[in-house]
Design a protein around this motif. Structure first.
Motif, PDB file in Angstrom:
ATOM      1  N   GLY A 168      21.179  56.236  49.428  1.00  0.00           N
ATOM      2  CA  GLY A 168      20.434  57.322  48.790  1.00  0.00           C
ATOM      3  C   GLY A 168      21.272  58.146  47.840  1.00  0.00           C
ATOM      4  N   VAL A 169      22.185  57.494  47.127  1.00  0.00           N
ATOM      5  CA  VAL A 169      23.020  58.221  46.159  1.00  0.00           C
ATOM      6  C   VAL A 169      22.810  57.612  44.772  1.00  0.00           C
ATOM      7  CG1 VAL A 169      24.764  58.786  47.889  1.00  0.00           C
ATOM      8  CG2 VAL A 169      25.014  56.700  46.517  1.00  0.00           C
ATOM      9  N   PRO A 170      23.158  58.339  43.695  1.00  0.00           N
ATOM     10  CA  PRO A 170      23.023  57.755  42.351  1.00  0.00           C
ATOM     11  C   PRO A 170      23.980  56.577  42.179  1.00  0.00           C
ATOM     12  CG  PRO A 170      23.354  60.145  42.246  1.00  0.00           C
ATOM     13  CD  PRO A 170      23.628  59.726  43.655  1.00  0.00           C
ATOM     14  N   LEU A 171      23.519  55.608  41.388  1.00  0.00           N
ATOM     15  CA  LEU A 171      24.358  54.438  41.096  1.00  0.00           C
ATOM     16  C   LEU A 171      25.669  54.882  40.441  1.00  0.00           C
ATOM     17  CD1 LEU A 171      24.583  51.352  41.007  1.00  0.00           C
ATOM     18  CD2 LEU A 171      23.265  51.366  38.873  1.00  0.00           C
ATOM     19  N   GLN A 172      25.638  55.987  39.721  1.00  0.00           N
ATOM     20  CA  GLN A 172      26.835  56.493  39.030  1.00  0.00           C
ATOM     21  C   GLN A 172      27.948  56.893  40.000  1.00  0.00           C
ATOM     22  OE1 GLN A 172      23.749  57.002  38.202  1.00  0.00           O
ATOM     23  NE2 GLN A 172      23.466  57.556  36.047  1.00  0.00           N
ATOM     24  N   ASN A 173      27.616  57.010  41.291  1.00  0.00           N
ATOM     25  CA  ASN A 173      28.660  57.365  42.262  1.00  0.00           C
ATOM     26  C   ASN A 173      29.442  56.140  42.742  1.00  0.00           C
ATOM     27  OD1 ASN A 173      27.407  59.789  42.004  1.00  0.00           O
ATOM     28  ND2 ASN A 173      27.139  60.177  44.209  1.00  0.00           N
ATOM     29  N   THR A 174      28.956  54.944  42.415  1.00  0.00           N
ATOM     30  CA  THR A 174      29.593  53.725  42.928  1.00  0.00           C
ATOM     31  C   THR A 174      30.587  53.170  41.918  1.00  0.00           C
ATOM     32  OG1 THR A 174      27.904  52.263  42.014  1.00  0.00           O
ATOM     33  CG2 THR A 174      27.472  53.161  44.202  1.00  0.00           C
ATOM     34  N   VAL A 175      31.501  52.353  42.419  1.00  0.00           N
ATOM     35  CA  VAL A 175      32.515  51.716  41.580  1.00  0.00           C
ATOM     36  C   VAL A 175      32.515  50.221  41.892  1.00  0.00           C
ATOM     37  CG1 VAL A 175      35.003  51.443  41.215  1.00  0.00           C
ATOM     38  CG2 VAL A 175      33.986  53.733  41.279  1.00  0.00           C
ATOM     39  N   LYS A 176      32.433  49.413  40.824  1.00  0.00           N
ATOM     40  CA  LYS A 176      32.425  47.966  41.068  1.00  0.00           C
ATOM     41  C   LYS A 176      33.813  47.384  40.844  1.00  0.00           C
ATOM     42  CE  LYS A 176      29.367  47.039  37.632  1.00  0.00           C
ATOM     43  NZ  LYS A 176      28.501  46.275  36.721  1.00  0.00           N
ATOM     44  N   SER A 177      34.113  46.333  41.586  1.00  0.00           N
ATOM     45  CA  SER A 177      35.435  45.694  41.549  1.00  0.00           C
ATOM     46  C   SER A 177      35.328  44.325  40.892  1.00  0.00           C
ATOM     47  CB  SER A 177      35.978  45.526  42.978  1.00  0.00           C
ATOM     48  OG  SER A 177      36.176  46.787  43.580  1.00  0.00           O
ATOM     49  N   LEU A 178      36.092  44.128  39.829  1.00  0.00           N
ATOM     50  CA  LEU A 178      36.100  42.826  39.156  1.00  0.00           C
ATOM     51  C   LEU A 178      37.515  42.280  39.257  1.00  0.00           C
ATOM     52  CD1 LEU A 178      34.116  44.060  36.063  1.00  0.00           C
ATOM     53  CD2 LEU A 178      33.276  42.441  37.788  1.00  0.00           C
ATOM     54  N   VAL A 179      37.655  41.039  39.731  1.00  0.00           N
ATOM     55  CA  VAL A 179      38.991  40.493  39.986  1.00  0.00           C
ATOM     56  C   VAL A 179      39.318  39.428  38.940  1.00  0.00           C
ATOM     57  CG1 VAL A 179      40.554  39.548  41.709  1.00  0.00           C
ATOM     58  CG2 VAL A 179      38.571  40.895  42.433  1.00  0.00           C
ATOM     59  N   LEU A 180      40.369  39.677  38.171  1.00  0.00           N
ATOM     60  CA  LEU A 180      40.821  38.745  37.136  1.00  0.00           C
ATOM     61  C   LEU A 180      42.187  38.196  37.517  1.00  0.00           C
ATOM     62  CD1 LEU A 180      39.937  40.842  33.930  1.00  0.00           C
ATOM     63  CD2 LEU A 180      38.494  39.232  35.198  1.00  0.00           C
ATOM     64  N   ALA A 181      42.634  37.233  36.747  1.00  0.00           N
ATOM     65  CA  ALA A 181      43.973  36.694  36.975  1.00  0.00           C
ATOM     66  C   ALA A 181      44.587  36.292  35.651  1.00  0.00           C
ATOM     67  CB  ALA A 181      43.919  35.496  37.927  1.00  0.00           C
ATOM     68  N   THR A 182      45.908  36.388  35.557  1.00  0.00           N
ATOM     69  CA  THR A 182      46.639  35.886  34.392  1.00  0.00           C
ATOM     70  C   THR A 182      47.682  34.898  34.890  1.00  0.00           C
ATOM     71  OG1 THR A 182      48.113  37.784  34.578  1.00  0.00           O
ATOM     72  CG2 THR A 182      46.340  37.941  32.966  1.00  0.00           C
ATOM     73  N   ASP A 183      47.984  33.933  34.032  1.00  0.00           N
ATOM     74  CA  ASP A 183      48.907  32.862  34.433  1.00  0.00           C
ATOM     75  C   ASP A 183      50.116  32.849  33.517  1.00  0.00           C
ATOM     76  OD1 ASP A 183      47.110  31.881  36.405  1.00  0.00           O
ATOM     77  OD2 ASP A 183      45.946  30.915  34.800  1.00  0.00           O
ATOM     78  N   GLU A 184      51.264  32.620  34.103  1.00  0.00           N
ATOM     79  CA  GLU A 184      52.489  32.436  33.324  1.00  0.00           C
ATOM     80  C   GLU A 184      52.804  30.942  33.375  1.00  0.00           C
ATOM     81  OE1 GLU A 184      56.952  34.271  33.640  1.00  0.00           O
ATOM     82  OE2 GLU A 184      55.308  35.380  34.596  1.00  0.00           O
ATOM     83  N   THR A 185      53.087  30.346  32.232  1.00  0.00           N
ATOM     84  CA  THR A 185      53.327  28.890  32.219  1.00  0.00           C
ATOM     85  C   THR A 185      54.741  28.600  31.719  1.00  0.00           C
ATOM     86  OG1 THR A 185      52.362  28.802  30.012  1.00  0.00           O
ATOM     87  CG2 THR A 185      50.916  28.242  31.841  1.00  0.00           C
ATOM     88  N   ASN A 186      55.234  27.403  32.083  1.00  0.00           N
ATOM     89  CA  ASN A 186      56.532  26.973  31.559  1.00  0.00           C
ATOM     90  C   ASN A 186      56.313  26.189  30.264  1.00  0.00           C
ATOM     91  OD1 ASN A 186      55.626  24.445  32.239  1.00  0.00           O
ATOM     92  ND2 ASN A 186      56.932  24.224  34.041  1.00  0.00           N
ATOM     93  N   GLU A 187      57.376  25.652  29.720  1.00  0.00           N
ATOM     94  CA  GLU A 187      57.271  24.972  28.426  1.00  0.00           C
ATOM     95  C   GLU A 187      56.361  23.750  28.476  1.00  0.00           C
ATOM     96  OE1 GLU A 187      61.126  24.189  26.866  1.00  0.00           O
ATOM     97  OE2 GLU A 187      61.530  26.311  26.441  1.00  0.00           O
TER      98      GLU A 187
END
Lengths: 581, 581
Positions: B271-290
């Protein structure tokens, strides 16, 4: 246009692959730029020529009642399969698959697509006649693209297609185009001939080529200087000689001609004119069964005068040869003549052949031919006396200069031309293949009678240049020049009065609607003149400080050998006079 | 033009595959005709619109100092291999082999070819700046062509390319095009917005899209009604909230939220406004060799307010994510959060992740997020008190209506648009790939700074129609209408005075330079009016015998609901006034 705001790029040297004058000059003048074999960019200077050509074509086509549309460059193969051109056209047809593996062509012409439009849109005879055209990019994957844009792979063509209720109506549509094409080519300002061309299965005078006259042209044009007869070499008829066959005067004699296997060699050996000799050409026709297997072959002997050339189109119209023919094999020749080529003739055959004599040969007396024995010819041969009359007599040969004109009004001359336009009646070939019908006045479906009318837009500048150039460069006719007038002020940065006079004349010419370019690049006079003579702008006005002191400028047409001094106050009127404004 | 000499073909029903109004109306009005998926013929009525668009574009491009040329449709692959677009572009790039098996493309744009021209032709800084353009057929093998010519495979585009000595000069060239494009779109007579777009690696305000406003547009446009700020959704900045972060007011509480895996469901349950919530988005970055093998990965948690959407372009500019990112795998999520998606949050992590808070989230207090435990969320979360400040704060989200304008002059609104033009600075990407250099003032070779400027010529009519139509058909702006005025005489075959008045007015309008069509087809009034309302000619004059008795004709603009009676003697002046002649 001011030159500083335009794109001018001239070269001293032509590229190594430029074999003909137009290709060399178009590259040097910066009209085109090669991107790949047979693929060119139209640089700004060249594109101006193309746009002027397109405008003239568009105006005259619209004036003749044709309506412009734009059909796609990439066309689904299914339409090309309906007419079987998908199979019949060889590798010249550029084929491409999309991401789904579906087949397409990059259009070389648009008969299929326009016929598809017609069968959907033109439902009643009341909507006819109809002539639709477009000016569009085309592609033909030429085996050997060359001569720059003269025989390129990508090119722009104007192609028009007429749809009519019957052949009589189609002829009226054709005549309207014949008239429009004359108007178009007249406006181009080029020397050209509309020449009768072979109209194939349709017959009649329903095919004309528009040839730009040029000594370097690929096509031979036959015309009569004392009448309006003109035809291409395939079409031009060689009349039967006027007089009767002379009486025989020589005995028939077998003569040794060791190693002399050509008419020219035999004539030289015997010291007689080449016109006394007859050459033997051996053809064959095949009869096939339903499976396409050859079940019977017929060998034919064609006899032409030694100095004449066979015309394949005409030979293909001889009854019996009109369903297709081929040259006989060595085996067939040995079997029928008992001899190798070089010494063949109509007498002493091992097996009978059909003999067709050219009209000229049919009235010869005392002629020379091969003896069907190596190293021997026969002289003094006469029809009737030494061998039976031929099975058939026909026009088998190309015209030569001096032949009588078919219209009876003089003798023929031959010149070279570059084909830039072609108009012809197509008949119902495409409408039948694609089942394109309309409801006729009797309420029954009928196939469209079609006509087809092309102009090679990007080929025309090359043809114009082949006809009009000198050692200094291109000489454009006014109507298709990239610019009509160029103004060349001499070192205006040092003489404000030169700059002012040039700017004023420039403004006056623009106001008068003249397509003028003012060369404000700051080039030295020699380089500036060389550029404009290479580019070929027809009218040049030079403004220099010394002349201006006397109130004079210099006018020079690109064909003039020198300049004419004209009062600055008169130059505008002078130019208007030259440009018929 | 008289209608009887033109090609008019209207349909009562739209084709089944026409999903949008413009496609339906263009087909029904006979502007286009489908040949295959994403391939259309431009019928005579449609081609007139295209030609008017081309003329406006050409005039304004020339006025801005650009020079027109024409580059080929079929281009050798070697140029596309130099920039590696041959490999980077997917199946949208239409590839074709010639008879020798050599690779070509059907051009989708011409950066490579124009850069090749520049590296050959522009040898010195003195030849710069230079802007070259062409109006040419292009092809993109769209996976799903649709909406008629809005997203077709074959299309016509105007593409211009500027070459400059340095980035400052390139910006001047860009600004000249920005001005020219406004002139072009003003002349089209359409409602449009020039919106800032993301300029990628170049940075700065060097990319603008020209969007035709239409409710059915594919693109969201952000603008400020009280200022001239406008940007596309990718580019439009969401400012940090104005005030400071409120103080914490609630205790942190773990709350059961069984089965409520979205912010909306949690807000509804609690029963609260949607503006009170926080969504979590999970990303990733990769480091590569030659060798291109992944040697290390980093997991990132992005926090956005529950009612906000992530903006991938903005996320791609966050330091650490700017070299490319991906969504994290389920395995990575479980490893770091010990929980499946739906209940994720920044607290109680199994392994550390980098936390980036959207500007909005960074100043929230007492917010709600996942508890990293299935079926549980945490309420009353506060930065600093319950968890450390985020590793980074950034603009991560799309604008929503009511956000503050970045220029500080009001609040933002969002509308839909159809992208028809795009201008941007390219930098040295193509010149470096193709080693295209000029000699700079210091005598050393330097890479061209390039700009690129496109207008979708064949897309524009569709966009114009999406913006301007009603239930009866198209409503063209004057400048790009196939005809500006239509004259409709009522049963002229029965009333010679009607025919005469129509013919006279027709001649007067032609003489005044008005693009007028006289409907002399003999259609009944109802069918005639329906045709012209469908086709959308903006000005109509109806001439009938009853009105003529009183010296009156009827004028109706396509947007008018009824006709206005005007004296025949005044109608020419009236039309001239309407057309600003």
């Amino acid at each position: 246009m001011k030159a500083s705001q335009f794109f001018i790029s001239t070269l001293k040297e032509a590229p190594a692959d430029a074999e003909v004058a137009s290709h060399q000059l178009m590259t040097r003048a910066g009209l085109i730029k090669k991107l790949g074999a047979g693929i060119y960019s139209w640089m700004p200077m060249g594109l101006r020529v193309i746009r002027k050509i397109e405008t003239i074509v568009r105006e005259e086509m619209n004036h003749a009642g044709a309506v412009e549309l734009l059909m796609p460059v990439v066309q689904p193969a299914e339409f090309w399969q309906e007419t079987d051109r998908w199979n019949k056209m060889g590798p010249e047809l550029m084929r491409v698959k999309d991401r789904h593996g579906r087949d397409f062509v990059i259009q070389p012409t648009s008969e299929e697509v326009v016929t598809d439009i017609a069968r959907q849109e033109l439902r009643s005879y009341k909507q006819l006649p109809r002539n639709l055209y477009h000016i569009q990019t085309k592609f033909r994957d030429e085996r050997r693209p060359r001569f720059g844009v003269m025989r390129s792979r990508e090119f722009i063509m104007k192609d028009a297609y007429s749809f009519d209720r019957d052949l009589d109506a189609a002829k009226i549509s054709y005549q309207a185009m014949a008239k429009a094409y004359r108007a178009i080519f007249d406006r181009f300002g080029l020397r050209y001939r509309a020449v009768a061309a072979d109209s194939g299965a349709i017959g009649g005078d329903l095919s004309e080529e528009f040839q730009v006259i040029a000594a370097t042209g690929e096509d031979a044009i036959v015309y009569c200087p004392s009448s309006d007869y003109a035809a291409n070499m395939e079409k031009a008829e060689a009349l039967a000689p006027a007089g009767p066959r002379p009486a025989a005067a020589q005995p028939m004699t077998k003569t040794p001609t060791p190693g002399k296997a050509t008419c020219a060699d035999v004539a030289a050996l015997l010291g007689v004119p080449l016109q006394n000799t007859v050459k033997s050409l051996v053809l064959a026709t095949d009869e096939t069964n339903e499976a396409g297997e050859i079940i019977r072959s017929q060998v034919w002997l064609l006899l032409l005068r030694g100095d004449h050339d066979m015309n394949e189109i005409k030979v293909g119209k001889v009854p019996g040869l009109d369903a297709g023919f081929r040259f006989a094999t060595l085996g067939e020749i040995e079997e029928h003549f008992g001899c190798k080529p070089g010494y063949l003739g109509p007498m002493g055959l091992k097996k009978p052949v059909k003999i067709v004599a050219d009209r000229e040969v049919a009235v010869m007396a005392d002629w020379i031919c091969g003896a069907n024995e190596p190293d021997f010819h026969i002289t003094g041969v006469n029809w009737g006396r030494d061998l039976p009359e031929p099975d058939a007599v026909a026009d088998l040969r190309n015209i030569v200069e001096g032949d009588r004109s078919p219209d009876g009004k003089g003798v023929l001359a031959v010149e070279r031309g570059i084909e830039v336009g072609h108009i012809f009646v197509l008949g119902t070939k495409y409408s039948e293949d694609m089942n394109a019908t309309f409801l006729a006045e009797d309420g029954k479906p009928a196939f469209f009678e079609m006509g087809c009318y092309g102009i090679g837009i990007t080929r025309l500048p090359a043809a114009a240049i082949e006809q009009n150039h000198d050692e200094r460069g291109i000489i454009w006719p006014d109507a298709i020049a990239p610019f009509t007038v160029v103004l060349c002020p001499i070192t205006p940065e040092r003489f404000p009065e030169v700059k002012a006079a040039a700017e004023q004349l420039y403004a006056q010419l623009l106001a008068a609607g003249v397509d003028v370019i003012l060369d404000d690049r700051g080039e030295r006079p020699g380089a500036m003149f060389a550029d404009w003579e290479l580019i070929g702008v027809p009218h040049r006005v030079t403004i220099g400080d010394r002349g201006l002191k006397d109130g004079l400028v210099e006018y020079q047409h690109r064909r003039d050998t020198g300049a004419t001094k004209i009062a600055l106050t008169d130059i505008l009127a002078h130019l208007k006079g030259r440009l018929s404004l």
